[in-house]
Design a protein around this motif. Structure first.
Motif: not given
Length: 191
Positions: A64-67, A120-126, A131-134
């Motif tokens: 959520a922070i990265k988003k 921005a795209e790098a942060l979205e990927k992060e 999310d996947e790890r969660s």
């Protein structure tokens, strides 16, 4: 007990002697050991489940922070786009002497925009990765919870087996314990 060889049993003593003679196969002792083992393993599984759940929440929070950071960058990108558009419009409307300055500003905003877009795209990927790890951690948490639940049911079966003195329930207890431990191994292996 008196010193003259006369002995009177109390009701409690009689029940203890009766219980000792009524269980020649040692069912009570076996179930006590099995129950203790299952309770110990269940406590470890419960701890592991709690840890996986906490990790899932932390990973979701990081996502959520990265988003939010990505959203901030996209907003910054939009602001640069607006400034670029205004500079391009000014270059068209301005007198010839000032056009070069506005064209230069428009080019600068365009260049800055591209760097912001990459970030921005790098942060979205992060964010997506977190999310996947969660989700993986949550899946593992569910496995630990399933294993713990099966072990709790096996412990309850042990109590019923002891009260009813049914051997098949003792075997069901052991079977439940084996299934619970197998599910716990699956959680440990991240399956």
């Amino acid at each position: 007990m008196s010193g003259h060889g006369f002995h009177v049993h109390g009701p409690h003593d009689h029940e203890l002697e009766h219980a000792a003679h009524a269980d020649p196969g040692g069912m009570a002792g076996q179930l006590a050991v099995v129950t203790a083992i299952l309770a110990t393993v269940g406590a470890l599984f419960s701890y592991m489940g709690g840890t996986a759940q906490a990790n899932a929440v932390l990973d979701k929070n990081t996502a959520a922070i990265k988003k939010t950071e990505a959203s901030d960058q996209w907003n910054f990108y939009q602001a640069k786009s607006s400034k670029q558009s205004l500079a391009e419009l000014a270059a068209v409307l301005a007198p010839e002497a000032k056009r070069a300055d506005y064209e230069q500003q428009a080019q600068r905003y365009k260049t800055e925009k591209e760097a912001i877009k990459v970030q921005a795209e790098a942060l979205e990927k992060e964010s997506k990765d977190w999310d996947e790890r969660s989700e993986q951690q949550l899946h593992i948490h569910h496995r630990w919870a399933q294993a713990t639940t099966v072990l709790q049911v096996a412990i309850a079966l042990a109590a019923i087996a002891l009260l009813t003195r049914r051997r098949w329930l003792e075997w069901a207890t052991i079977g439940g314990g084996v299934v619970g431990i197998a599910i716990g191994v699956a959680a440990l292996l991240h399956l």
